[in-house]
Design an enzyme around this catalytic site. Structure first.
Site, PDB file in Angstrom:
ATOM      1  N   ASP A  81       0.721  -1.677   0.040  1.00  0.00           N
ATOM      2  CA  ASP A  81      -0.212  -0.052  -0.128  1.00  0.00           C
ATOM      3  C   ASP A  81       1.166   1.387  -0.632  1.00  0.00           C
ATOM      4  O   ASP A  81       0.237   2.304  -0.547  1.00  0.00           O
ATOM      5  CB  ASP A  81      -1.020  -0.113   1.049  1.00  0.00           C
ATOM      6  CG  ASP A  81      -2.013  -0.379   1.340  1.00  0.00           C
ATOM      7  OD1 ASP A  81      -2.489  -0.449   0.008  1.00  0.00           O
ATOM      8  OD2 ASP A  81      -2.669  -1.162   1.999  1.00  0.00           O
TER       9      ASP A  81
HETATM   10  C1  BGC Z   1      -2.396  -4.057   5.121  1.00  0.00           C
HETATM   11  C2  BGC Z   1      -2.208  -4.456   3.534  1.00  0.00           C
HETATM   12  C3  BGC Z   1      -1.214  -4.369   2.665  1.00  0.00           C
HETATM   13  C4  BGC Z   1       0.097  -4.002   3.727  1.00  0.00           C
HETATM   14  C5  BGC Z   1       1.318  -3.580   2.925  1.00  0.00           C
HETATM   15  C6  BGC Z   1      -1.252  -3.448   6.081  1.00  0.00           C
HETATM   16  O1  BGC Z   1      -1.372  -2.466   6.402  1.00  0.00           O
HETATM   17  O2  BGC Z   1      -4.083  -4.143   5.824  1.00  0.00           O
HETATM   18  O3  BGC Z   1      -3.420  -4.919   3.241  1.00  0.00           O
HETATM   19  O4  BGC Z   1      -0.992  -5.300   2.055  1.00  0.00           O
HETATM   20  O5  BGC Z   1      -0.508  -3.405   5.028  1.00  0.00           O
HETATM   21  O6  BGC Z   1       1.356  -2.565   2.793  1.00  0.00           O
END
Ligand code: BGC
Length: 811
Positions: free
Chosen positions: A483
């Protein structure tokens, strides 16, 4: 250093000091009523949705920490104390907290009085029960006052924490014997209320916080407890609470038990009132009556135990390796169930107000719980699919109460669609229930746009295939799994979202990670098509997958590892030419799991690079070298100080991808070495460094670039739970559901010479004993099913209720 120990026979973690490095929590509830409960009885309760139906208050980031919850005050002689030590923090003579499966038992002793607080949410009911047992172990008669206390939340946690000009005037309660009813907004827009009760009439009560704590008092020093007792206050506005005062006289050796409860109830509009302004309490009274005595409490607790026995009975391992058995049989699967219930909404790190259910998160969580609760997995898949857009893209999040896509965050996370294939594929493999694909499911929560689930999967696949960039790799959109890698967003000013500032998609930024996903889950899609007799569509999908594989090996390969992405200017991310962030973990895991470069050697090289460049003693970091300055073109990832979160933290979620990838190449030794590096039970004796609960995974462990290398954060709600369960149960121990039956394909470390997995699968039970006399890492030489030799390594689907003995020989 340890702060407790595992009691595997009871499936509990026993905490032996209240001063854990952080609050160590448990989750109570598994259907619609939930509570978080720490080892000192901190926490909060909610109904279905931690934001929209919050029942009790909790103050995140508060100092002192963790002082709101389900606390009990004991006043015994001149001494005030809590069995869980908080909030008064009187030193206890003895303390323990047992976190078990869906229940918590806190026990404190002081001056010859032993008090036990047992908390759980009964199956099939919307309440939290708390039984308090007091035993007088002193030689003299004791007259003791007991005060339970909790603070109501005015339902919408976000509003509750911000809209004070309104909130201070709206709080309303009713008192009815031993019950305190919270009914804020019930008069107008709400058809629900909460009730706190005890099964014994109290001496006194309070419902106004100011009366109980004192305006300048605190949970650590409530005026009522330290002074003249409860005052009979009736809350009008301000802060409604539930507090009671019970007086007990205990002869030496005597024990008394009281049952308390916190319930949530709904009334139909036409049945709201029993008299003008008076709640119709019929349902609450029935609830109270259900748990009126110890026999009822015990029966409900036993039913909860049975529930977990059934769930954990689906996959059971006997390996002789204590820590491994404990992770596989108890805690990892338990955490998978918690992530099913919570997604990423409510933990001690997730406020319950921020994110609802994540599209990608929930799809991945499915991989870890589908075997335990296939019917609920089915429902979940359909809920998630209904938040997909007609073009195959998807809302990134949705609210559990409304099941509607979250407009504020919107869509544009281009890995999302493919996770729907991953989750549905796991469901099909587990259940063989192909009828799910015929279910008619909304697009964009709009029934006029509804189509069969199969069409949703088709559009998921189609979305990626038709959103390719200049190198033939998938466009990344706002972000893919990571993200924080925001290649199209350019967040420049304080307060701007990293993810949704700027265009959701450019024509250029591409993701090698999504390419790996497309290959892996595109194959799954092709298999599904073929299974349905859609041979042409399967062949076409395979052609698209082959083209993607080629694109990855051409433009996604850096020489010794897979690149991560191309940014909005067409520059490589995650390659040797980069100043920082030269290598990332995600594409190594996903591309190798997809089998890319397996024959031609790139896969092995990529995993070697992971070992050489990313591995540390506490796990594999996400990238190296860490970003040391903010880079607008990369986004949030470079906003974290080096070593934290996605900027070179050990992001536990993708460590099991490497474990799975190692098994893809037959490296059992290495796969297990990596598995145990982040497995909590193996970290128990460094709890002072790790700090989070030693029974569950955390999202992140600080990487080697961080000053607090090895310190974990964000425990409980992480896709790590599902992926590590998959990595150990399927990739290493090798018991893999397929569309056609249960495959046995272990890839193990050489010390594991013999193990047995008992697996319930599609209604039958297989007891699979794997013998590995020569310590082979991979390969099965013989399989016998009830004594008959099998060709191939897929166990056939048996009749429901059948039991089979399976002997497997590796080598
Ligand atoms: C989110 C995921 C994401 C991960 C890496 C997490 O906090 O819930 O959707 O893939 O972070 O960024």
């Amino acid at each position: 250093m340890q702060y407790g120990f595992f009691d595997d026979a009871r499936r509990e973690y026993v905490i032996t000091t209240p001063r854990t490095p952080l609050p160590w929590i448990n989750y109570l509830g598994s259907e619609s009523f939930f509570a978080l409960c720490s080892n000192t009885a901190g926490g909060y309760a909610f109904y279905r949705d931690a934001r929209l139906r919050r029942l009790t208050r909790y103050r995140y980031n508060n100092a002192p920490l963790d002082q709101e919850g389900f606390h009990l005050y004991i006043r015994d002689g001149g001494c005030v104390w809590n069995p869980g030590w908080q909030p008064v923090q009187t030193e206890l003579d003895a303390y323990s907290c047992r976190h078990g499966l869906g229940y918590t038992v806190i026990r404190g002793e002081k001056n010859g009085l032993a008090v036990t607080q047992e908390l759980f949410v009964p199956q099939g009911d919307d309440c939290l029960l708390m039984r308090v047992s007091l035993r007088n172990d002193s030689g003299a008669v004791k007259t003791t006052d007991l005060f339970p206390y909790l603070e109501f939340c005015l339902w919408d946690a976000m509003d509750d924490g911000s809209n004070f000009q309104r909130n201070y005037s709206i709080g309303e309660v009713e008192i009815d014997g031993a019950a305190i009813y919270h009914k804020t907004e019930y008069r107008e827009r709400r058809d629900h209320y909460a009730v706190f009760w005890s099964n014994r009439k109290p001496l006194a009560f309070d419902t106004a916080r100011e009366a109980f704590l004192g305006l300048y008092g605190s949970p650590a020093r409530p005026e009522a407890v330290f002074g003249a007792g409860c005052t009979g206050s009736v809350a009008h506005g301000w802060q409604p609470i539930a507090a009671q005062q019970h007086r007990l006289t205990l002869a030496p050796g005597a024990e008394e038990r009281l049952i308390f409860g916190l319930g949530y109830l709904e009334n139909a509009r036409e049945e709201k009132w029993e008299a003008p302004g008076v709640i119709n309490k019929q349902k609450a009274r029935a609830m109270l009556a259900r748990y009126a005595d110890n026999a009822a409490f015990d029966a409900a607790l036993a039913a909860l135990g049975q529930h977990w026995e059934t769930l954990l009975g689906v996959y059971r391992l006997r390996s002789g390796e204590e820590k491994l058995d404990r992770m596989v049989n108890i805690w990892n699967q338990y955490q998978c169930m918690v992530t099913f219930n919570m997604s990423r909404s409510a933990s001690y790190f997730e406020s319950g107000m921020g994110r609802g259910m994540g599209f990608r998160d929930s799809c991945q969580d499915l991989l870890g719980f589908v075997h335990m609760i296939p019917e609920r997995a089915r429902e979940r898949i359909l809920d998630i699919a209904a938040t997909q857009f007609p073009d195959g893209s998807a809302y990134h999040q949705y609210q559990p109460l409304t099941k509607k896509g979250n407009l504020a965050v919107g869509s544009g996370f281009n890995d999302d669609p493919l996770w729907l294939i991953a989750g549905t594929d796991a469901y099909l493999r587990e259940t063989g229930d192909w009828s799910i694909l015929d279910e008619i499911v909304d697009f964009d929560n709009d029934p006029t746009l509804a189509q069969p689930l199969l069409e949703h999967l088709r559009r998921s696949f189609g979305f990626t295939r038709t959103h390719l960039g200049p190198h033939g790799l998938p466009l990344i959109g706002r972000a893919d799994w990571n993200d924080c890698l925001n290649l199209n967003c350019f967040s420049e000013h304080p307060g701007e979202s990293f993810q949704i500032t700027g265009p959701s998609e450019g024509p250029v930024a591409e993701s090698v990670f999504i390419a790996g996903m497309f290959v892996k889950y595109g194959r799954a899609w092709a298999d599904i098509c073929r299974h349905l007799g859609l041979a042409d569509e399967a062949a076409e999908a395979e052609r698209a997958v082959a083209a993607m594989e080629k694109a990855v090996l051409t433009s996604g390969w850096d020489g010794a590892w897979f690149r991560r992405a191309y940014d909005a200017f067409g520059r490589v991310v995650g390659g040797r030419e980069c100043e920082e962030g030269q290598i990332f973990i995600e594409p190594q895991g996903m591309c190798v799991m997809a089998g890319i470069g397996k024959e031609s050697g790139e896969a092995a090289l990529a995993l070697q690079s992971v070992e050489d460049r990313l591995e540390t003693k506490y796990g594999i970091v996400l990238l190296q070298p860490a970003y040391t300055r903010y880079r607008l073109e990369l986004g949030e990832i470079s906003s974290y100080p080096p070593g934290y979160k996605e900027n070179a933290g050990i992001f536990c979620h993708n460590n099991p991808w490497i474990v799975c990838a190692e098994t893809e190449l037959g490296h059992g030794e290495r796969a297990f070495a990596l598995y145990r590096r982040t497995a909590p039970a193996y970290l128990e004796d460094i709890s002072e460094i790790h700090r989070t609960e030693p029974y569950v995974y955390s999202q992140m462990i600080a990487g080697k670039d961080a000053p607090s290398f090895g310190e974990a954060k964000n425990s409980w709600l992480t896709g790590t739970a599902a992926w590590t369960f998959l990595s150990i149960s399927q990739a290493i121990l090798g018991i893999k559901p397929t569309l056609d039956g249960l495959q046995v394909d272990p890839c193990v470390p050489s010390f594991l010479r013999r193990f047995t997995v008992t697996r319930r699968y599609r209604g039958a039970e297989y007891e699979i004993t794997v013998e590995n006399p020569d310590g082979a890492e991979h390969g099965v030489s013989e399989i016998r099913l009830d004594g008959r030799a099998l060709s191939g390594n897929i166990l056939p689907v048996l009749e429901k209720g059948a039991r089979a003995q399976v002997q497997v020989r590796m080598g």
